[in-house]
Design a protein around this motif. Structure first.
Motif, PDB file in Angstrom:
ATOM      1  N   ALA A 153       0.846  -1.210   0.000  1.00 29.60           N
ATOM      2  CA  ALA A 153       0.000   0.000   0.000  1.00 29.60           C
ATOM      3  C   ALA A 153       0.879   1.257   0.000  1.00 29.60           C
ATOM      4  N   LYS A 154       0.426   2.281  -0.721  1.00 28.87           N
ATOM      5  CA  LYS A 154       1.209   3.526  -0.839  1.00 28.87           C
ATOM      6  C   LYS A 154       0.832   4.506   0.275  1.00 28.87           C
ATOM      7  N   ASN A 155       1.829   5.186   0.798  1.00 35.15           N
ATOM      8  CA  ASN A 155       1.634   6.235   1.819  1.00 35.15           C
ATOM      9  C   ASN A 155       0.661   5.796   2.922  1.00 35.15           C
ATOM     10  N   SER A 156       0.882   4.600   3.443  1.00 37.24           N
ATOM     11  CA  SER A 156      -0.098   4.048   4.384  1.00 37.24           C
ATOM     12  C   SER A 156       0.414   4.031   5.822  1.00 37.24           C
ATOM     13  N   PHE A 157       1.619   4.569   6.067  1.00 35.04           N
ATOM     14  CA  PHE A 157       2.151   4.499   7.435  1.00 35.04           C
ATOM     15  C   PHE A 157       1.522   5.561   8.325  1.00 35.04           C
ATOM     16  N   ARG A 158       1.200   5.146   9.553  1.00 40.85           N
ATOM     17  CA  ARG A 158       0.687   6.115  10.508  1.00 40.85           C
ATOM     18  C   ARG A 158       1.317   5.846  11.875  1.00 40.85           C
ATOM     19  N   GLN A 159       1.323   6.891  12.697  1.00 39.56           N
ATOM     20  CA  GLN A 159       1.807   6.748  14.068  1.00 39.56           C
ATOM     21  C   GLN A 159       0.593   6.829  14.979  1.00 39.56           C
ATOM     22  N   ARG A 160       0.541   5.966  15.991  1.00 39.87           N
ATOM     23  CA  ARG A 160      -0.595   6.014  16.907  1.00 39.87           C
ATOM     24  C   ARG A 160      -0.586   7.312  17.698  1.00 39.87           C
ATOM     25  N   ASP A 161      -1.791   7.843  18.009  1.00 40.00           N
ATOM     26  CA  ASP A 161      -1.885   9.108  18.737  1.00 40.00           C
ATOM     27  C   ASP A 161      -1.219   9.019  20.111  1.00 40.00           C
ATOM     28  N   ASP A 162      -1.190   7.799  20.703  1.00 38.33           N
ATOM     29  CA  ASP A 162      -0.611   7.672  22.051  1.00 38.33           C
ATOM     30  C   ASP A 162       0.858   7.252  22.015  1.00 38.33           C
ATOM     31  N   ASP A 163       1.499   7.279  20.831  1.00 37.52           N
ATOM     32  CA  ASP A 163       2.917   6.914  20.751  1.00 37.52           C
ATOM     33  C   ASP A 163       3.842   8.137  20.754  1.00 37.52           C
TER      34      ASP A 163
END
Ligand code: AMP
Length: 223
Positions: A153-163
């Protein structure tokens, strides 16, 4: 097979649960994932839970026990399950004992995954999730790449709000105050096995499989 993956946030419970769930063909029950889905779906519970989760606090025992009761009572869990993120308090552990007794399950092991705190903080601040396949990566592995190494998947990385670091340190203090006592609760029942979470991922998986198999054999022969 039924077992709990236990340990501080960031110790690798989710990663191991995903691998073991597919190896053993039993569901991975992550209370954090269930809550995050309610947040995404903007349910009443999700809206209330988001504030608590973003602050690194624990959602109430009443809500969490309700979620687990509904999940364990469902057909999904009838042949086994892996619990990830539950129980997190003594009250949750006691409620789980009652629920298991109701569905006549007489053995559950707790796998305590260990790691030192600075490693945990580093892992969590660098943790990225693919929004598409939900695989977890270390930022250092995917830096400079715009596609997921697992699903493409393209541009699919996210960081969790609590990280973020402040919330991570707070989650660790909540872990020490409220969750660590759960370990002693299970140790007193001789249900705990320890696994070093700093080993390579594949080795941690093999060590967990070996430890829970031995523990289950011992528990069954003691009946
Ligand atoms: P996790 O994905 O397991 O790190 O959980 C993320 C957040 O969801 C936690 O920091 C808590 O706010 C909440 N949460 C998940 N499981 C529980 C639980 N068993 N009891 C209370 N809060 C929970």
């Amino acid at each position: 097979m039924r077992f709990i993956l236990f340990g501080a946030p960031g110790v690798g419970k989710g990663t191991q649960a995903k691998i073991l769930s597919s190896r053993l063909n039993i569901p991975h029950i992550s209370t954090g994932d269930i809550l995050r889905k309610s947040v995404k779906d903007r349910t009443q519970m999700g809206i209330a839970a988001k504030i608590i989760m973003d602050a690194g606090e624990l959602v109430s025992d009443e809500i969490m026990i309700g979620i687990i009761k509904e999940t364990l009572d469902s057909d999904l869990c009838k042949n086994g399950f892996i619990l990830d993120g539950f129980p997190r308090t003594i009250a949750q552990a006691q409620a789980l004992d009652l629920l298991l007794a109701e569905i006549t399950i007489n053995h559950i092991s707790l796998v305590a995954i260990t790691a030192n705190e600075e490693e945990i903080v580093s892992r969590l601040t660098n943790r990225r999730e693919c929004k598409n396949c939900k695989n977890i990566f270390n930022y250092r592995e995917i830096k400079g790449s715009d596609s997921c190494p697992n699903c493409g998947a393209k541009n699919s990385f996210r960081q969790r709000d609590d990280d973020n670091e402040d919330v991570i340190r707070h989650r660790l203090s909540v872990y020490h105050a409220s969750t660590k006592p759960v370990l002693k609760y299970y140790e007193d029942q001789n249900k705990v096995v320890f696994v070093n979470g700093l080993d390579p991922i594949e080795k941690v998986t093999e060590n967990i499989l070996r430890a829970i198999t031995i523990k289950k054999k011992l528990a069954t022969s003691a009946l």
